[in-house]
Design an enzyme around this catalytic site. Sequence first.
Site, PDB file in Angstrom:
ATOM      1  N   HIS A  17       0.841  -1.204   0.000  1.00 30.70           N
ATOM      2  CA  HIS A  17       0.000   0.000   0.000  1.00 30.70           C
ATOM      3  C   HIS A  17       0.875   1.253   0.000  1.00 30.70           C
ATOM      4  O   HIS A  17       0.620   2.205  -0.756  1.00 30.70           O
ATOM      5  CB  HIS A  17      -0.882   0.063   1.257  1.00 30.70           C
ATOM      6  N   LYS A  41     -16.546  -6.143   7.611  1.00 28.83           N
ATOM      7  CA  LYS A  41     -15.292  -6.867   7.805  1.00 28.83           C
ATOM      8  C   LYS A  41     -14.938  -6.887   9.288  1.00 28.83           C
ATOM      9  O   LYS A  41     -15.145  -5.918   9.994  1.00 28.83           O
ATOM     10  CB  LYS A  41     -14.151  -6.193   7.025  1.00 28.83           C
ATOM     11  N   ARG A  90      -3.014  -6.628  -7.949  1.00 32.85           N
ATOM     12  CA  ARG A  90      -1.911  -7.598  -7.910  1.00 32.85           C
ATOM     13  C   ARG A  90      -2.095  -8.706  -8.929  1.00 32.85           C
ATOM     14  O   ARG A  90      -1.132  -9.209  -9.498  1.00 32.85           O
ATOM     15  CB  ARG A  90      -1.809  -8.210  -6.515  1.00 32.85           C
ATOM     16  N   SER A 128      -3.102  -7.241   3.096  1.00 36.75           N
ATOM     17  CA  SER A 128      -3.434  -7.108   4.518  1.00 36.75           C
ATOM     18  C   SER A 128      -3.885  -8.441   5.090  1.00 36.75           C
ATOM     19  O   SER A 128      -3.549  -8.780   6.233  1.00 36.75           O
ATOM     20  CB  SER A 128      -4.535  -6.063   4.716  1.00 36.75           C
TER      21      SER A 128
END
Length: 156
Positions: A17, A41, A90, A128
């Site tokens: 990040h 979440k 990614r 993460s």
Amino acid sequence: MTSVIYPGTFDPITNGHLDIIERSAVIFPRVLVAVANSPSKKTLFSLEERVELVRQSVAHLSNVEVFGFSDLLANVIKQHNISAIIRGVRTTIDFEYELQLAALNRLLTKGVESLFFPPAEKWVFVSSTIVREIYLHGGDVAELVPVSVFNALKAR
């Protein structure tokens, strides 16, 4: 002034990040990092903790601002007069998901575009979720996160 926004949960912020934020800060005069509340979440850190960890991680960047938000991203974009959304991708799976979000955000904001940043090669495997899993199983994440995050994880 062109302002871009980099939204995310950042639970926690990773070196991947941070790399995207630093690269964005070179290109754009003003980068807003918007830390999402994401009540759906189960986060390791509270919103306030995540905002503070991101602030500490970007303190060396004078054109980066950090804030937390609980609203719809499209509303935040309108409030801050944002020119574009920064998103890291990614994998092709990331790209497919981000492409859907980009189309939705373009519709909801009347045309704000999303810019996709691939990670630097050394961070392509970092997320993460992976950092949290390694941490929760007692692994060493020192090379994957900024120092402030590593210290916060050690203090837990």
